[in-house]
Design a protein around this motif. Structure first.
Motif, PDB file in Angstrom:
ATOM      1  N   UNK A  19       0.794  -1.021   0.281  1.00 14.16           N
ATOM      2  CA  UNK A  19      -0.045  -0.095   0.012  1.00 14.16           C
ATOM      3  C   UNK A  19       0.837   1.341  -0.034  1.00 14.16           C
ATOM      4  N   UNK A  20       2.078   1.109   0.801  1.00 13.30           N
ATOM      5  CA  UNK A  20       2.926   2.455   0.865  1.00 13.30           C
ATOM      6  C   UNK A  20       3.612   2.769  -0.731  1.00 13.30           C
ATOM      7  N   UNK A  21       3.786   1.651  -1.343  1.00 12.85           N
ATOM      8  CA  UNK A  21       4.638   1.496  -2.523  1.00 12.85           C
ATOM      9  C   UNK A  21       3.570   2.163  -3.499  1.00 12.85           C
ATOM     10  N   UNK A  22       2.171   1.773  -3.317  1.00 15.14           N
ATOM     11  CA  UNK A  22       1.104   2.060  -4.436  1.00 15.14           C
ATOM     12  C   UNK A  22       0.850   3.563  -4.136  1.00 15.14           C
ATOM     13  N   UNK A  34      12.957  -0.426  -2.618  1.00 16.18           N
ATOM     14  CA  UNK A  34      13.505   0.877  -2.258  1.00 16.18           C
ATOM     15  C   UNK A  34      13.022   1.225  -0.790  1.00 16.18           C
ATOM     16  N   UNK A  35      11.936   1.085  -0.505  1.00 17.59           N
ATOM     17  CA  UNK A  35      11.301   1.483   0.820  1.00 17.59           C
ATOM     18  C   UNK A  35      11.936   0.472   1.794  1.00 17.59           C
ATOM     19  N   UNK A  36      11.996  -0.752   1.539  1.00 16.95           N
ATOM     20  CA  UNK A  36      12.729  -1.499   2.537  1.00 16.95           C
ATOM     21  C   UNK A  36      14.306  -1.239   2.679  1.00 16.95           C
ATOM     22  N   UNK A  37      14.815  -0.725   1.864  1.00 18.89           N
ATOM     23  CA  UNK A  37      16.372  -0.182   1.797  1.00 18.89           C
ATOM     24  C   UNK A  37      16.263   0.794   2.674  1.00 18.89           C
ATOM     25  N   UNK A  38      15.409   1.754   2.551  1.00 26.52           N
ATOM     26  CA  UNK A  38      15.542   2.917   3.414  1.00 26.52           C
ATOM     27  C   UNK A  38      15.345   2.441   4.797  1.00 26.52           C
ATOM     28  N   UNK A  39      14.517   1.543   4.985  1.00 27.44           N
ATOM     29  CA  UNK A  39      14.322   1.191   6.475  1.00 27.44           C
ATOM     30  C   UNK A  39      15.586   0.371   6.846  1.00 27.44           C
TER      31      UNK A  39
END
Length: 185
Positions: A37-40, A48-53
């Protein structure tokens, strides 16, 4: 006229832009958002989001759910990455929120920062004049309660950078579109 909400793939009618915060908050009525949902919402790839985390740019989701605060941090980074280098974005976020993977030292909640930014961005035409921009930023920050002395000044400086970076990114996209249209002439 449609307005693309900065840092997202969402668009809303320009005359409803002031309602964006309520729209975002309603997405969290059932709890947090999962990665897809965040990706959408952001248009980012999940990795990318997981990498930022993993890199400590935001706190880890709890039970694989992201909070509004985390979503807004992701949106802020996403919005700024077209105009600033990641190192500069991290420095900017650290300037007001200390250790990025620890929310207890934040001068301002990332969702509050993003919604203040949106209030300013909706009226970006007022931002062309630096004096008008600064006065409007101070007006928007009137209700901001400083957790420590000097926090308001830091938040104001960060908002100026965010607005300038967003405007630069927007103008860059317009230039790319205009240049592409020249091929059709």
């Amino acid at each position: 006229m449609e307005w693309n909400i900065p840092g997202t793939v969402l668009s809303i009618p320009m005359d409803e832009a002031d309602q964006a915060q309520k729209n975002f908050e309603s997405m969290f009525l059932g709890g947090g958002m999962v990665l897809s949902q965040v990706a959408a919402v952001t248009g980012l790839e999940p990795y990318t989001i997981q990498n930022w985390v993993k890199r400590g740019f935001l706190t880890k989701p709890v039970a694989k759910k992201y909070t509004l605060r985390q979503l807004c941090r992701i949106i802020n980074i996403n919005m700024l990455k077209d105009a600033l280098q990641m190192e500069q974005i991290v420095s900017l976020m650290t300037y007001i929120n200390g250790n990025l993977d620890d929310e207890t030292d934040d001068l301002i909640d990332d969702s509050q920062l993003y919604f203040l930014f949106l209030r300013l961005a909706v009226h970006h035409r007022k931002m062309n004049d630096p004096d008008g921009r600064d006065a409007y930023i101070r007006q928007v920050l009137a209700d901001y309660a400083e957790p420590v002395p000097g926090a308001r000044d830091r938040v104001e400086k960060v908002l100026k950078v965010m607005l300038t970076a967003w405007a630069a990114s927007t103008m860059r996209q317009q230039a790319i579109t205009m240049a592409a249209e020249l091929k059709n002439d």
